[in-house]
Design a protein around this motif. Structure first.
Motif, PDB file in Angstrom:
ATOM      1  N   VAL A  68      14.619   1.828   6.741  1.00 59.61           N
ATOM      2  CA  VAL A  68      14.740   1.464   5.325  1.00 59.61           C
ATOM      3  C   VAL A  68      15.917   0.493   5.104  1.00 59.61           C
ATOM      4  O   VAL A  68      15.763  -0.532   4.429  1.00 59.61           O
ATOM      5  CB  VAL A  68      14.949   2.745   4.471  1.00 59.61           C
ATOM      6  CG1 VAL A  68      15.339   2.402   3.037  1.00 59.61           C
ATOM      7  CG2 VAL A  68      13.688   3.600   4.476  1.00 59.61           C
ATOM      8  N   ALA A  98       3.014   4.387   0.774  1.00 60.87           N
ATOM      9  CA  ALA A  98       4.043   4.697   1.768  1.00 60.87           C
ATOM     10  C   ALA A  98       4.503   3.489   2.579  1.00 60.87           C
ATOM     11  O   ALA A  98       4.982   3.623   3.696  1.00 60.87           O
ATOM     12  CB  ALA A  98       3.589   5.827   2.692  1.00 60.87           C
ATOM     13  N   SER A  99       4.366   2.317   1.992  1.00 61.73           N
ATOM     14  CA  SER A  99       4.914   1.131   2.671  1.00 61.73           C
ATOM     15  C   SER A  99       6.424   1.051   2.434  1.00 61.73           C
ATOM     16  O   SER A  99       7.105   0.235   3.058  1.00 61.73           O
ATOM     17  CB  SER A  99       4.210  -0.139   2.184  1.00 61.73           C
ATOM     18  OG  SER A  99       4.276  -0.244   0.774  1.00 61.73           O
ATOM     19  N   GLY A 100       6.933   1.885   1.519  1.00 60.66           N
ATOM     20  CA  GLY A 100       8.380   1.932   1.282  1.00 60.66           C
ATOM     21  C   GLY A 100       8.811   1.348  -0.051  1.00 60.66           C
ATOM     22  O   GLY A 100      10.009   1.211  -0.317  1.00 60.66           O
ATOM     23  N   LYS A 101       7.854   1.032  -0.924  1.00 55.94           N
ATOM     24  CA  LYS A 101       8.171   0.359  -2.191  1.00 55.94           C
ATOM     25  C   LYS A 101       9.231   1.084  -3.013  1.00 55.94           C
ATOM     26  O   LYS A 101      10.194   0.472  -3.458  1.00 55.94           O
ATOM     27  CB  LYS A 101       6.907   0.222  -3.061  1.00 55.94           C
ATOM     28  CG  LYS A 101       5.777  -0.535  -2.423  1.00 55.94           C
ATOM     29  CD  LYS A 101       4.550  -0.550  -3.306  1.00 55.94           C
ATOM     30  CE  LYS A 101       3.969   0.817  -3.623  1.00 55.94           C
ATOM     31  NZ  LYS A 101       3.407   1.541  -2.474  1.00 55.94           N
ATOM     32  N   SER A 102       9.040   2.408  -3.218  1.00 56.76           N
ATOM     33  CA  SER A 102       9.992   3.077  -4.117  1.00 56.76           C
ATOM     34  C   SER A 102      11.347   3.297  -3.462  1.00 56.76           C
ATOM     35  O   SER A 102      12.383   3.079  -4.107  1.00 56.76           O
ATOM     36  CB  SER A 102       9.432   4.376  -4.700  1.00 56.76           C
ATOM     37  OG  SER A 102       8.513   4.961  -3.862  1.00 56.76           O
ATOM     38  N   THR A 103      11.355   3.697  -2.193  1.00 61.04           N
ATOM     39  CA  THR A 103      12.637   3.924  -1.513  1.00 61.04           C
ATOM     40  C   THR A 103      13.431   2.624  -1.434  1.00 61.04           C
ATOM     41  O   THR A 103      14.613   2.563  -1.813  1.00 61.04           O
ATOM     42  CB  THR A 103      12.384   4.441  -0.074  1.00 61.04           C
ATOM     43  OG1 THR A 103      11.442   5.507  -0.135  1.00 61.04           O
ATOM     44  CG2 THR A 103      13.657   4.902   0.583  1.00 61.04           C
ATOM     45  N   VAL A 150      15.139  -3.067   5.924  1.00 62.72           N
ATOM     46  CA  VAL A 150      14.240  -3.704   4.954  1.00 62.72           C
ATOM     47  C   VAL A 150      15.046  -4.097   3.713  1.00 62.72           C
ATOM     48  O   VAL A 150      14.910  -5.212   3.190  1.00 62.72           O
ATOM     49  CB  VAL A 150      13.070  -2.754   4.567  1.00 62.72           C
ATOM     50  CG1 VAL A 150      12.136  -3.438   3.573  1.00 62.72           C
ATOM     51  CG2 VAL A 150      12.296  -2.313   5.795  1.00 62.72           C
ATOM     52  N   ARG A 189       4.793   8.866   7.707  1.00 59.82           N
ATOM     53  CA  ARG A 189       5.914   8.951   6.750  1.00 59.82           C
ATOM     54  C   ARG A 189       5.646  10.007   5.685  1.00 59.82           C
ATOM     55  O   ARG A 189       6.510  10.815   5.365  1.00 59.82           O
ATOM     56  CB  ARG A 189       6.127   7.590   6.063  1.00 59.82           C
ATOM     57  CG  ARG A 189       6.657   6.522   6.990  1.00 59.82           C
ATOM     58  CD  ARG A 189       6.718   5.197   6.249  1.00 59.82           C
ATOM     59  NE  ARG A 189       7.150   4.114   7.120  1.00 59.82           N
ATOM     60  CZ  ARG A 189       7.154   2.841   6.757  1.00 59.82           C
ATOM     61  NH1 ARG A 189       6.760   2.497   5.539  1.00 59.82           N
ATOM     62  NH2 ARG A 189       7.565   1.912   7.599  1.00 59.82           N
ATOM     63  N   ARG A 190       4.427   9.982   5.121  1.00 56.21           N
ATOM     64  CA  ARG A 190       4.069  10.966   4.083  1.00 56.21           C
ATOM     65  C   ARG A 190       4.089  12.390   4.657  1.00 56.21           C
ATOM     66  O   ARG A 190       4.554  13.322   4.013  1.00 56.21           O
ATOM     67  CB  ARG A 190       2.670  10.676   3.545  1.00 56.21           C
ATOM     68  CG  ARG A 190       2.620   9.610   2.505  1.00 56.21           C
ATOM     69  CD  ARG A 190       3.001  10.167   1.114  1.00 56.21           C
ATOM     70  NE  ARG A 190       2.846   9.159   0.098  1.00 56.21           N
ATOM     71  CZ  ARG A 190       3.797   8.310  -0.293  1.00 56.21           C
ATOM     72  NH1 ARG A 190       5.015   8.384   0.230  1.00 56.21           N
ATOM     73  NH2 ARG A 190       3.560   7.400  -1.206  1.00 56.21           N
ATOM     74  N   PRO A 202       0.815  -1.216   0.000  1.00 53.59           N
ATOM     75  CA  PRO A 202       0.000   0.000   0.000  1.00 53.59           C
ATOM     76  C   PRO A 202       0.852   1.271   0.000  1.00 53.59           C
ATOM     77  O   PRO A 202       2.091   1.196   0.059  1.00 53.59           O
ATOM     78  CB  PRO A 202      -0.798  -0.127   1.308  1.00 53.59           C
ATOM     79  CG  PRO A 202       0.067  -0.950   2.196  1.00 53.59           C
ATOM     80  CD  PRO A 202       0.807  -1.897   1.298  1.00 53.59           C
ATOM     81  N   GLU A 243       7.597  13.583   4.974  1.00 51.94           N
ATOM     82  CA  GLU A 243       8.131  13.900   3.644  1.00 51.94           C
ATOM     83  C   GLU A 243       7.705  15.297   3.205  1.00 51.94           C
ATOM     84  O   GLU A 243       8.521  16.073   2.715  1.00 51.94           O
ATOM     85  CB  GLU A 243       7.564  12.911   2.620  1.00 51.94           C
ATOM     86  CG  GLU A 243       8.458  11.750   2.314  1.00 51.94           C
ATOM     87  CD  GLU A 243       7.790  10.828   1.281  1.00 51.94           C
ATOM     88  OE1 GLU A 243       8.456   9.907   0.870  1.00 51.94           O
ATOM     89  OE2 GLU A 243       6.615  11.036   0.903  1.00 51.94           O
ATOM     90  N   VAL A 249      10.713  -0.305  11.334  1.00 56.95           N
ATOM     91  CA  VAL A 249      11.897  -0.936  10.728  1.00 56.95           C
ATOM     92  C   VAL A 249      12.527   0.072   9.767  1.00 56.95           C
ATOM     93  O   VAL A 249      11.865   0.510   8.821  1.00 56.95           O
ATOM     94  CB  VAL A 249      11.533  -2.228   9.953  1.00 56.95           C
ATOM     95  CG1 VAL A 249      12.785  -2.922   9.461  1.00 56.95           C
ATOM     96  CG2 VAL A 249      10.688  -3.155  10.805  1.00 56.95           C
TER      97      VAL A 249
HETATM   98  O1  CDP Z   1       6.665   3.927  -2.635  1.00 54.10           O
HETATM   99  P1  CDP Z   1       5.815   3.925  -1.392  1.00 54.10           P
HETATM  100  O2  CDP Z   1       4.652   4.830  -1.503  1.00 54.10           O
HETATM  101  O3  CDP Z   1       5.428   2.570  -0.950  1.00 54.10           O
HETATM  102  O4  CDP Z   1       6.714   4.502  -0.197  1.00 54.10           O
HETATM  103  P2  CDP Z   1       8.016   5.397  -0.250  1.00 54.10           P
HETATM  104  O5  CDP Z   1       7.716   6.637  -1.008  1.00 54.10           O
HETATM  105  O6  CDP Z   1       9.179   4.584  -0.687  1.00 54.10           O
HETATM  106  O7  CDP Z   1       8.248   5.703   1.291  1.00 54.10           O
HETATM  107  C1  CDP Z   1       7.536   6.735   1.965  1.00 54.10           C
HETATM  108  C2  CDP Z   1       8.422   7.345   3.017  1.00 54.10           C
HETATM  109  O8  CDP Z   1       8.566   6.428   4.084  1.00 54.10           O
HETATM  110  C3  CDP Z   1       9.833   7.689   2.538  1.00 54.10           C
HETATM  111  O9  CDP Z   1      10.170   8.971   3.045  1.00 54.10           O
HETATM  112  C4  CDP Z   1      10.698   6.636   3.171  1.00 54.10           C
HETATM  113  O10 CDP Z   1      11.991   7.088   3.474  1.00 54.10           O
HETATM  114  C5  CDP Z   1       9.929   6.312   4.433  1.00 54.10           C
HETATM  115  N1  CDP Z   1      10.153   4.932   4.908  1.00 54.10           N
HETATM  116  C6  CDP Z   1      10.486   4.706   6.206  1.00 54.10           C
HETATM  117  O11 CDP Z   1      10.619   5.669   6.964  1.00 54.10           O
HETATM  118  N2  CDP Z   1      10.709   3.429   6.678  1.00 54.10           N
HETATM  119  C7  CDP Z   1      10.553   2.392   5.867  1.00 54.10           C
HETATM  120  N3  CDP Z   1      10.773   1.150   6.328  1.00 54.10           N
HETATM  121  C8  CDP Z   1      10.170   2.599   4.538  1.00 54.10           C
HETATM  122  C9  CDP Z   1       9.958   3.894   4.081  1.00 54.10           C
END
Ligand code: CDP
Ligand code: CDP
Length: 233
Positions: free
Chosen positions: A212, A14-19, A215, A160-161, A12, A164, A210
């Motif tokens: 980044v 901000a689960s961290g997929k792109s980072t 992960v 997280r969002r 879903p 950001e 957890v």
């Molecule tokens: O791509 P997605 O929407 O799944 O998420 P993202 O844009 O990669 O991550 C959203 C934010 O959450 C970024 O600022 C990441 O650095 C942060 N993040 C985090 O704090 N801890 C994680 N385990 C994964 C992401």
């Protein structure tokens, strides 16, 4: 070892997929591809042309003709860009609140998904890839070599969002972000076509609290354990 490796990361907002996905791809020297940007770009095109996002036929037709180019982040017209719509840089526009409010409805249409899925499969054929989205492990590449499903509570993801946006100097309200995150989850999980869910053979990683890097390390370990790459990363 396979000649071409596909790693699917779903989850879903901000689960961290792109980072996480981008870091894994960089460690492996693989192409990184974020499919969410394509759905955002179609949504932006719909809004820019004044089409009502509820009109499935009109939206689907547009999705089949619009020109979306996703670039590895680079300088375009003097700015950092990663997505072009009909040749114009829309990197920031695709992340607007208006796009976010409409993207899940646009993404629920069969015509839109068929057009995007076809392009994503073509991109995936080019070589080793880490592809991230909602349906990569279930629909786009059901035979992916490794499937990861990232998860975190809605509160953590909204936090997280929120962080950001604060870092980017954009004013934001936590409660509004939480509500829109939940609304998008709801539509993405309950749509008829390609709903957001972990593939049966996906590894689910809970990422509340957890970092980044941790992960990324877990995924790198899974990649090595599955014999996908040797002596890399
Ligand atoms: O791509 P997605 O929407 O799944 O998420 P993202 O844009 O990669 O991550 C959203 C934010 O959450 C970024 O600022 C990441 O650095 C942060 N993040 C985090 O704090 N801890 C994680 N385990 C994964 C992401
Ligand atoms: O970064 P974030 O996780 O907030 O969103 P995104 O990955 O950019 O995706 C935006 C929206 O596009 C999602 O909420 C889904 O409605 C849609 N999407 C999809 O349906 N299938 C995908 N493979 C990727 C995104």
């Amino acid at each position: 070892m396979n000649s071409k490796i596909t790693i699917a990361i779903d989850g879903p907002a901000a689960s961290g997929k792109s980072t996480v996905g981008e870091q894994v791809a960089n460690r492996l020297g693989f192409l990184f591809f974020d499919t969410g940007i394509m759905y955002r770009a179609v949504t932006l095109a719909v809004l820019q042309r004044g089409i009502d996002p509820k009109l499935e036929d009109a939206v689907s037709q547009l999705a089949q003709t619009v020109q979306i180019d996703i670039l590895p982040p680079r300088i375009f017209d003097g700015r950092k860009a990663d997505v072009l719509l009909d040749g114009k840089d829309v990197t920031w526009d695709v992340r607007s609140r208006e796009v976010e409010a409409n993207v899940s409805v646009v993404s629920s249409y069969k015509g839109v998904r068929d057009a995007m899925t076809e392009q994503q499969r073509r991109i995936g054929m080019r070589g080793n890839v880490v592809m991230v989205g909602r349906d990569i492990g279930t629909v786009v590449f059901p035979n992916a070599d490794l499937k990861i499903y990232l998860e975190a509570s809605a509160e953590e993801r909204a936090r997280r969002r929120y962080q950001e946006l604060l870092h980017r100097g954009v004013s934001a309200e936590y409660e509004q972000i939480l509500a829109s995150t939940r609304q998008r989850d709801e539509i993405d999980k309950n749509r008829t076509i390609a709903p957001l869910r972990p593939a049966d053979d996906a590894t689910i990683l809970m990422t509340d609290d957890v970092p980044v890097e941790e992960v990324v390390e877990t995924i790198m370990t899974l990649i090595r354990e599955n014999g996908l790459v040797k002596n890399r990363g």
